[in-house]
Design an enzyme around this catalytic site. Structure first.
Site, PDB file in Angstrom:
ATOM      1  N   ASN A  39     -10.996  -3.379 -10.349  1.00  0.00           N
ATOM      2  CA  ASN A  39     -11.236  -4.770 -10.724  1.00  0.00           C
ATOM      3  C   ASN A  39     -11.927  -5.430  -9.541  1.00  0.00           C
ATOM      4  O   ASN A  39     -11.283  -5.814  -8.564  1.00  0.00           O
ATOM      5  CB  ASN A  39      -9.909  -5.462 -11.051  1.00  0.00           C
ATOM      6  CG  ASN A  39     -10.087  -6.873 -11.580  1.00  0.00           C
ATOM      7  OD1 ASN A  39     -11.153  -7.469 -11.451  1.00  0.00           O
ATOM      8  ND2 ASN A  39      -9.049  -7.415 -12.177  1.00  0.00           N
ATOM      9  N   LYS A  64      -9.637  -4.831  -6.353  1.00  0.00           N
ATOM     10  CA  LYS A  64      -8.265  -4.461  -6.693  1.00  0.00           C
ATOM     11  C   LYS A  64      -8.298  -3.165  -7.492  1.00  0.00           C
ATOM     12  O   LYS A  64      -9.194  -2.966  -8.318  1.00  0.00           O
ATOM     13  CB  LYS A  64      -7.594  -5.587  -7.490  1.00  0.00           C
ATOM     14  CG  LYS A  64      -7.467  -6.878  -6.688  1.00  0.00           C
ATOM     15  CD  LYS A  64      -6.814  -7.982  -7.506  1.00  0.00           C
ATOM     16  CE  LYS A  64      -6.728  -9.267  -6.691  1.00  0.00           C
ATOM     17  NZ  LYS A  64      -6.125 -10.385  -7.446  1.00  0.00           N
ATOM     18  N   ARG A 123     -13.198  -3.089 -14.788  1.00  0.00           N
ATOM     19  CA  ARG A 123     -13.266  -4.390 -15.456  1.00  0.00           C
ATOM     20  C   ARG A 123     -14.655  -4.958 -15.192  1.00  0.00           C
ATOM     21  O   ARG A 123     -15.052  -5.151 -14.044  1.00  0.00           O
ATOM     22  CB  ARG A 123     -12.212  -5.342 -14.907  1.00  0.00           C
ATOM     23  CG  ARG A 123     -12.351  -6.780 -15.438  1.00  0.00           C
ATOM     24  CD  ARG A 123     -11.260  -7.646 -14.827  1.00  0.00           C
ATOM     25  NE  ARG A 123     -11.412  -9.049 -15.182  1.00  0.00           N
ATOM     26  CZ  ARG A 123     -11.964  -9.974 -14.396  1.00  0.00           C
ATOM     27  NH1 ARG A 123     -12.432  -9.630 -13.197  1.00  0.00           N
ATOM     28  NH2 ARG A 123     -12.054 -11.233 -14.784  1.00  0.00           N
ATOM     29  N   HIS A 146     -11.130 -13.454 -19.611  1.00  0.00           N
ATOM     30  CA  HIS A 146      -9.724 -13.018 -19.612  1.00  0.00           C
ATOM     31  C   HIS A 146      -9.402 -12.193 -20.852  1.00  0.00           C
ATOM     32  O   HIS A 146      -8.247 -12.118 -21.280  1.00  0.00           O
ATOM     33  CB  HIS A 146      -8.762 -14.223 -19.515  1.00  0.00           C
ATOM     34  CG  HIS A 146      -8.753 -14.874 -18.170  1.00  0.00           C
ATOM     35  ND1 HIS A 146      -8.710 -16.246 -18.002  1.00  0.00           N
ATOM     36  CD2 HIS A 146      -8.810 -14.357 -16.915  1.00  0.00           C
ATOM     37  CE1 HIS A 146      -8.726 -16.537 -16.712  1.00  0.00           C
ATOM     38  NE2 HIS A 146      -8.792 -15.402 -16.032  1.00  0.00           N
ATOM     39  N   HIS A 199      -3.400 -18.067 -20.143  1.00  0.00           N
ATOM     40  CA  HIS A 199      -3.476 -17.237 -18.946  1.00  0.00           C
ATOM     41  C   HIS A 199      -3.743 -18.178 -17.774  1.00  0.00           C
ATOM     42  O   HIS A 199      -4.871 -18.624 -17.572  1.00  0.00           O
ATOM     43  CB  HIS A 199      -4.600 -16.204 -19.090  1.00  0.00           C
ATOM     44  CG  HIS A 199      -4.792 -15.352 -17.874  1.00  0.00           C
ATOM     45  ND1 HIS A 199      -4.513 -14.011 -17.851  1.00  0.00           N
ATOM     46  CD2 HIS A 199      -5.234 -15.657 -16.625  1.00  0.00           C
ATOM     47  CE1 HIS A 199      -4.769 -13.527 -16.651  1.00  0.00           C
ATOM     48  NE2 HIS A 199      -5.221 -14.517 -15.891  1.00  0.00           N
ATOM     49  N   LEU A 200      -2.696 -18.481 -17.020  1.00  0.00           N
ATOM     50  CA  LEU A 200      -2.792 -19.473 -15.954  1.00  0.00           C
ATOM     51  C   LEU A 200      -2.540 -18.800 -14.619  1.00  0.00           C
ATOM     52  O   LEU A 200      -1.406 -18.469 -14.265  1.00  0.00           O
ATOM     53  CB  LEU A 200      -1.767 -20.602 -16.182  1.00  0.00           C
ATOM     54  CG  LEU A 200      -1.792 -21.261 -17.567  1.00  0.00           C
ATOM     55  CD1 LEU A 200      -0.712 -22.335 -17.659  1.00  0.00           C
ATOM     56  CD2 LEU A 200      -3.161 -21.832 -17.880  1.00  0.00           C
ATOM     57  N   ARG A 257     -12.139 -23.503  -9.079  1.00  0.00           N
ATOM     58  CA  ARG A 257     -13.151 -23.856 -10.078  1.00  0.00           C
ATOM     59  C   ARG A 257     -12.817 -25.193 -10.710  1.00  0.00           C
ATOM     60  O   ARG A 257     -11.657 -25.519 -10.945  1.00  0.00           O
ATOM     61  CB  ARG A 257     -13.239 -22.789 -11.169  1.00  0.00           C
ATOM     62  CG  ARG A 257     -13.714 -21.438 -10.701  1.00  0.00           C
ATOM     63  CD  ARG A 257     -13.704 -20.456 -11.863  1.00  0.00           C
ATOM     64  NE  ARG A 257     -13.952 -19.093 -11.420  1.00  0.00           N
ATOM     65  CZ  ARG A 257     -13.427 -18.014 -11.987  1.00  0.00           C
ATOM     66  NH1 ARG A 257     -12.597 -18.142 -13.009  1.00  0.00           N
ATOM     67  NH2 ARG A 257     -13.696 -16.810 -11.532  1.00  0.00           N
ATOM     68  N   MET A 297      -0.979 -23.071  -6.269  1.00  0.00           N
ATOM     69  CA  MET A 297      -0.074 -23.980  -6.971  1.00  0.00           C
ATOM     70  C   MET A 297       1.292 -24.048  -6.289  1.00  0.00           C
ATOM     71  O   MET A 297       1.896 -25.127  -6.215  1.00  0.00           O
ATOM     72  CB  MET A 297       0.095 -23.524  -8.421  1.00  0.00           C
ATOM     73  CG  MET A 297       1.032 -24.381  -9.250  1.00  0.00           C
ATOM     74  SD  MET A 297       0.490 -26.114  -9.424  1.00  0.00           S
ATOM     75  CE  MET A 297      -0.796 -25.919 -10.676  1.00  0.00           C
ATOM     76  N   GLY A 313      -0.238 -15.684 -12.914  1.00  0.00           N
ATOM     77  CA  GLY A 313       0.608 -16.010 -11.775  1.00  0.00           C
ATOM     78  C   GLY A 313       1.325 -17.336 -11.897  1.00  0.00           C
ATOM     79  O   GLY A 313       2.520 -17.450 -11.578  1.00  0.00           O
ATOM     80  N   GLU A 368       3.564 -17.343 -15.390  1.00  0.00           N
ATOM     81  CA  GLU A 368       4.765 -16.511 -15.361  1.00  0.00           C
ATOM     82  C   GLU A 368       5.798 -16.968 -14.346  1.00  0.00           C
ATOM     83  O   GLU A 368       6.986 -16.643 -14.486  1.00  0.00           O
ATOM     84  CB  GLU A 368       4.374 -15.059 -15.048  1.00  0.00           C
ATOM     85  CG  GLU A 368       3.512 -14.403 -16.116  1.00  0.00           C
ATOM     86  CD  GLU A 368       2.925 -13.083 -15.644  1.00  0.00           C
ATOM     87  OE1 GLU A 368       3.538 -12.441 -14.760  1.00  0.00           O
ATOM     88  OE2 GLU A 368       1.855 -12.696 -16.145  1.00  0.00           O
ATOM     89  N   GLU A 389      -3.647  -6.475 -16.723  1.00  0.00           N
ATOM     90  CA  GLU A 389      -5.024  -6.090 -17.012  1.00  0.00           C
ATOM     91  C   GLU A 389      -5.303  -4.652 -16.599  1.00  0.00           C
ATOM     92  O   GLU A 389      -6.068  -3.940 -17.270  1.00  0.00           O
ATOM     93  CB  GLU A 389      -5.983  -7.044 -16.291  1.00  0.00           C
ATOM     94  CG  GLU A 389      -5.954  -8.457 -16.849  1.00  0.00           C
ATOM     95  CD  GLU A 389      -6.663  -9.460 -15.958  1.00  0.00           C
ATOM     96  OE1 GLU A 389      -7.552 -10.160 -16.470  1.00  0.00           O
ATOM     97  OE2 GLU A 389      -6.321  -9.549 -14.767  1.00  0.00           O
TER      98      GLU A 389
END
Length: 399
Positions: free
Chosen positions: A12, A19, A90, A178, A206-207, A239, A282, A328, A331, A379
């Site tokens: 990825n 990754k 990916r 995503h 998907h946050l 973004r 966050m 991330g 969840e 993923e």
């Protein structure tokens, strides 16, 4: 001697990272290790691996070419190359042509080069990775897993952008991203709640560092917040999300900002980082919000915008049966989930406070009409499954 299980390497590639994960395909897919090369091009770059081998060390990697060579050298040094069966990549953008995962060919790479202007922040590095692996290991099969594929068949009205028609002929449309995460989440929802739930009216959120939402019905995407590029939709770590397009002309006049500078601003200097002026994370902002109004406003705007998209997608779906949080933030941030869902009781969304605080799999109140779930997305596992399917390799089950 029993033959070794097939081994799938997943890659990825990001704008400043690579990754990867290694899976063994026996009766089911088993994750042997996870790794990453982070902060490529910066003096504090790192190379880390967790799993069957563990280490974390600084690394001098000025660009992706050096980074991928470090990765391939490491694979060869440990004789992992001999056991590798295939590599799955990916690929962020499949453009109008690629709606299914496919084995990578010379012709595909040429087409991906033509698609690079669709996503200049990711595509060049992703192509570089596939070419580097082919040069080093020419007989090793590689599979492209397109992040736009899940949204490829959006309803026509959802694909359209309200600009002159000639651009549609050039492939300018809503693509959405995503997709690997969303495909995985639909499968997990079916496994956890049954096929009827997965075929119902579902919003997937998907946050994470990148954040988007998808409206799904009958297991298929009917709309999504990201658009022609991953910059659109809700605010993200760096973004901006959706902006007034007139801002481009305003900044060009008042600050002589070029298109390149504007792209840099909305992709790498905006979102949570731009609003808070301190952090794109966050977790950091939640810790600071009581003392720093900028952090508090960044968190508030993020939650508000996600809430708006949930309302919009509920309208597009004609109601809502299931809301899924993943990524991330989705969840691991109960406070954010609670603020997003606050005031959505009119849609049937009600959280059970203790379940939400504990990050349980189902966090909705018994009286709520909508099932609200927290599902860990994966993923890398989705890429490994896809490679097995495309190449007809052993196990296709999850770990």
């Amino acid at each position: 001697m029993k033959p070794a299980s097939p081994r799938i390497l997943t890659i990825n590639g990001g704008s400043s990272s690579i990754k990867f994960a290694l899976f063994e395909a026996g009766e089911s897919l088993h994750r042997a290790l996870d790794g990453s090369i982070e902060r490529i091009g910066l003096p504090d770059a790192t190379f880390a691996v967790k799993g069957s081998e563990n280490f974390f060390r600084p690394l001098a990697v000025p660009n992706h070419t050096v980074a991928v060579n470090v990765l391939m050298d490491w694979l060869e040094e440990r004789s992992a190359r001999d056991a590798l069966t295939a590599v799955g990549h990916r690929v962020v953008h499949g453009g109008p042509k690629y709606s299914e995962p496919q084995r990578i060919t010379v012709e595909m790479v040429e087409e991906l080069h033509r698609l690079s202007p669709f996503d200049p922040d990711h595509m060049p590095e992703e192509i570089l990775l596939t070419e580097a692996f082919h040069r080093r290991f020419p007989d090793l099969p590689q599979v492209a897993c397109f992040d736009t594929a899940f949204h490829h068949d959006l309803p026509h009205v959802a694909r359209l952008l309200p600009i002159p028609r000639r651009y549609e002929a050039q492939g300018v449309r809503r693509y959405g991203f995503h997709g690997l995460s969303y495909a995985f989440l639909v499968g997990e929802l079916a496994r956890l709640a049954g096929s009827e739930a997965a075929q119902g009216r579902v919003i997937l959120a998907h946050l994470g560092n990148g954040a988007s939402l998808a409206a799904v019905r009958d297991g298929k995407s009917v709309d999504t917040s990201m658009s022609f590029t991953p910059t659109a939709g809700v605010p993200m770590s760096t973004r901006s999300g959706d902006l007034d397009p007139g801002l481009v002309w305003y900044l060009a006049r008042t600050e002589e900002m070029s298109a390149k500078q504007f792209n840099e601003m909305v992709n790498f200097q905006s979102g949570l980082l731009g609003m808070s002026e301190t952090s794109s994370d966050m977790h950091d902002l939640l810790e600071r919000e009581t003392q720093d109004v900028r952090a508090a406003e960044a968190v508030a705007l993020f939650c508000y915008q996600v809430k708006k998209w949930i309302g919009a997608f509920a309208a597009a779906l004609g109601g809502l049966d299931t809301l899924v949080f993943a990524g991330g933030i989705g969840e691991n941030a109960p406070t954010v989930r609670a603020r997003i869902c606050d005031g959505l009781g009119f849609l049937g969304i009600e959280l059970e406070e203790k379940r939400n605080a504990a990050n349980e799999g189902v966090i909705s109140a018994a009286a709520g009409r909508v099932a609200v779930r927290v599902i860990h997305t994966d993923e890398e596992l989705m890429i490994a499954r896809t490679v097995c399917h495309v190449l007809g390799i052993g196990a296709k089950k999850g770990n």
